[in-house]
Design a protein around this motif. Sequence first.
Motif, PDB file in Angstrom:
ATOM      1  N   SER A  61     -15.395 -30.340  21.441  1.00 53.61           N
ATOM      2  CA  SER A  61     -16.606 -29.662  20.962  1.00 53.61           C
ATOM      3  C   SER A  61     -16.450 -29.225  19.511  1.00 53.61           C
ATOM      4  O   SER A  61     -17.397 -29.295  18.721  1.00 53.61           O
ATOM      5  N   ALA A  62     -15.268 -28.761  19.153  1.00 49.51           N
ATOM      6  CA  ALA A  62     -15.032 -28.336  17.773  1.00 49.51           C
ATOM      7  C   ALA A  62     -15.069 -29.528  16.825  1.00 49.51           C
ATOM      8  O   ALA A  62     -15.488 -29.392  15.670  1.00 49.51           O
ATOM      9  N   ALA A  63     -14.665 -30.696  17.312  1.00 56.78           N
ATOM     10  CA  ALA A  63     -14.673 -31.887  16.471  1.00 56.78           C
ATOM     11  C   ALA A  63     -16.080 -32.280  16.055  1.00 56.78           C
ATOM     12  O   ALA A  63     -16.277 -32.811  14.961  1.00 56.78           O
ATOM     13  N   VAL A  64     -17.050 -31.983  16.905  1.00 52.32           N
ATOM     14  CA  VAL A  64     -18.445 -32.299  16.566  1.00 52.32           C
ATOM     15  C   VAL A  64     -19.195 -31.077  16.054  1.00 52.32           C
ATOM     16  O   VAL A  64     -20.392 -31.151  15.785  1.00 52.32           O
ATOM     17  N   GLY A  65     -18.496 -29.954  15.939  1.00 54.55           N
ATOM     18  CA  GLY A  65     -19.097 -28.759  15.352  1.00 54.55           C
ATOM     19  C   GLY A  65     -19.796 -27.838  16.326  1.00 54.55           C
ATOM     20  O   GLY A  65     -20.556 -26.958  15.917  1.00 54.55           O
ATOM     21  N   ASP A  66     -19.552 -27.997  17.633  1.00 53.76           N
ATOM     22  CA  ASP A  66     -20.223 -27.163  18.636  1.00 53.76           C
ATOM     23  C   ASP A  66     -19.403 -25.954  19.086  1.00 53.76           C
ATOM     24  O   ASP A  66     -19.891 -25.146  19.866  1.00 53.76           O
ATOM     25  N   ALA A  67     -18.157 -25.828  18.635  1.00 50.73           N
ATOM     26  CA  ALA A  67     -17.308 -24.717  19.069  1.00 50.73           C
ATOM     27  C   ALA A  67     -16.597 -24.114  17.857  1.00 50.73           C
ATOM     28  O   ALA A  67     -16.362 -24.785  16.856  1.00 50.73           O
ATOM     29  N   GLU A  68     -16.280 -22.843  17.988  1.00 50.40           N
ATOM     30  CA  GLU A  68     -15.561 -22.140  16.935  1.00 50.40           C
ATOM     31  C   GLU A  68     -14.075 -22.495  16.984  1.00 50.40           C
ATOM     32  O   GLU A  68     -13.497 -22.650  18.062  1.00 50.40           O
ATOM     33  N   LEU A  69     -13.465 -22.589  15.829  1.00 49.66           N
ATOM     34  CA  LEU A  69     -12.058 -22.936  15.743  1.00 49.66           C
ATOM     35  C   LEU A  69     -11.173 -21.878  16.389  1.00 49.66           C
ATOM     36  O   LEU A  69     -10.167 -22.201  17.023  1.00 49.66           O
ATOM     37  N   VAL A  70     -11.571 -20.622  16.297  1.00 48.82           N
ATOM     38  CA  VAL A  70     -10.804 -19.534  16.903  1.00 48.82           C
ATOM     39  C   VAL A  70     -10.747 -19.709  18.420  1.00 48.82           C
ATOM     40  O   VAL A  70      -9.696 -19.510  19.043  1.00 48.82           O
ATOM     41  N   ASP A  71     -11.865 -20.096  19.023  1.00 46.77           N
ATOM     42  CA  ASP A  71     -11.896 -20.327  20.472  1.00 46.77           C
ATOM     43  C   ASP A  71     -10.984 -21.481  20.866  1.00 46.77           C
ATOM     44  O   ASP A  71     -10.300 -21.428  21.897  1.00 46.77           O
ATOM     45  N   VAL A  72     -10.973 -22.525  20.044  1.00 46.33           N
ATOM     46  CA  VAL A  72     -10.122 -23.684  20.330  1.00 46.33           C
ATOM     47  C   VAL A  72      -8.650 -23.287  20.265  1.00 46.33           C
ATOM     48  O   VAL A  72      -7.867 -23.608  21.167  1.00 46.33           O
ATOM     49  N   VAL A  73      -8.263 -22.575  19.221  1.00 52.00           N
ATOM     50  CA  VAL A  73      -6.869 -22.179  19.054  1.00 52.00           C
ATOM     51  C   VAL A  73      -6.436 -21.267  20.198  1.00 52.00           C
ATOM     52  O   VAL A  73      -5.342 -21.411  20.748  1.00 52.00           O
ATOM     53  N   THR A  74      -7.305 -20.340  20.591  1.00 48.92           N
ATOM     54  CA  THR A  74      -6.990 -19.431  21.693  1.00 48.92           C
ATOM     55  C   THR A  74      -6.815 -20.198  23.005  1.00 48.92           C
ATOM     56  O   THR A  74      -5.861 -19.960  23.754  1.00 48.92           O
ATOM     57  N   ALA A  75      -7.714 -21.130  23.280  1.00 54.34           N
ATOM     58  CA  ALA A  75      -7.639 -21.905  24.521  1.00 54.34           C
ATOM     59  C   ALA A  75      -6.394 -22.793  24.546  1.00 54.34           C
ATOM     60  O   ALA A  75      -5.715 -22.893  25.572  1.00 54.34           O
ATOM     61  N   VAL A  76      -6.071 -23.416  23.429  1.00 57.41           N
ATOM     62  CA  VAL A  76      -4.893 -24.283  23.368  1.00 57.41           C
ATOM     63  C   VAL A  76      -3.616 -23.457  23.531  1.00 57.41           C
ATOM     64  O   VAL A  76      -2.688 -23.854  24.243  1.00 57.41           O
ATOM     65  N   ALA A  77      -3.571 -22.290  22.902  1.00 53.22           N
ATOM     66  CA  ALA A  77      -2.382 -21.430  23.029  1.00 53.22           C
ATOM     67  C   ALA A  77      -2.202 -20.949  24.462  1.00 53.22           C
ATOM     68  O   ALA A  77      -1.078 -20.934  24.984  1.00 53.22           O
ATOM     69  N   ALA A  78      -3.295 -20.567  25.114  1.00 54.11           N
ATOM     70  CA  ALA A  78      -3.218 -20.112  26.506  1.00 54.11           C
ATOM     71  C   ALA A  78      -2.759 -21.255  27.415  1.00 54.11           C
ATOM     72  O   ALA A  78      -1.917 -21.054  28.307  1.00 54.11           O
ATOM     73  N   ALA A  79      -3.292 -22.441  27.197  1.00 55.89           N
ATOM     74  CA  ALA A  79      -2.894 -23.597  28.003  1.00 55.89           C
ATOM     75  C   ALA A  79      -1.422 -23.935  27.784  1.00 55.89           C
ATOM     76  O   ALA A  79      -0.705 -24.265  28.731  1.00 55.89           O
ATOM     77  N   GLU A  80      -0.966 -23.811  26.550  1.00 55.39           N
ATOM     78  CA  GLU A  80       0.432 -24.095  26.245  1.00 55.39           C
ATOM     79  C   GLU A  80       1.378 -23.116  26.951  1.00 55.39           C
ATOM     80  O   GLU A  80       2.392 -23.523  27.526  1.00 55.39           O
ATOM     81  N   VAL A  81       1.017 -21.848  26.952  1.00 52.02           N
ATOM     82  CA  VAL A  81       1.842 -20.841  27.630  1.00 52.02           C
ATOM     83  C   VAL A  81       1.897 -21.111  29.127  1.00 52.02           C
ATOM     84  O   VAL A  81       2.960 -21.047  29.750  1.00 52.02           O
ATOM     85  N   GLN A  82       0.754 -21.423  29.718  1.00 54.33           N
ATOM     86  CA  GLN A  82       0.726 -21.707  31.151  1.00 54.33           C
ATOM     87  C   GLN A  82       1.548 -22.947  31.478  1.00 54.33           C
ATOM     88  O   GLN A  82       2.289 -22.973  32.466  1.00 54.33           O
ATOM     89  N   LEU A  83       1.439 -23.977  30.666  1.00 52.71           N
ATOM     90  CA  LEU A  83       2.193 -25.198  30.910  1.00 52.71           C
ATOM     91  C   LEU A  83       3.696 -24.953  30.777  1.00 52.71           C
ATOM     92  O   LEU A  83       4.488 -25.429  31.595  1.00 52.71           O
TER      93      LEU A  83
END
Length: 105
Positions: A61-83
């Motif tokens: 979504s961020a690649a096409v401009g539909d999401a905020e970069l802060v939300d992407v970074v937060t989601a990726v960091a949370a997923a990384e910690v869980q993994l």
Amino acid sequence: MATDLTSALNAYRAAAGQAAQAAGGAQPADETAGQKFTELVQGALETTNTSLVQAEQLTASAAVGDAELVDVVTAVAAAEVQLETVIAVRDEVIRAYNDILKMPI
């Protein structure tokens, strides 16, 4: 991955029960406790998978401009910690299983 971990957990539980019986005729661990642990691990895997999928969708979504970069970074960091947590648990289960295999009968 979930099936491999479940198989490892079941093998670990069976080996622990056999080792306990060989050590002195003790009864194997409570079957329901093993099932609850397996369900707990499977739930963690499902939660981690959901988190990874959500992070991937936010990235797209961020690649096409539909999401905020802060939300992407937060989601990726949370997923990384869980993994990383799931991987650490998996490594400990495998290490414990290997320790049981090395025990003399």
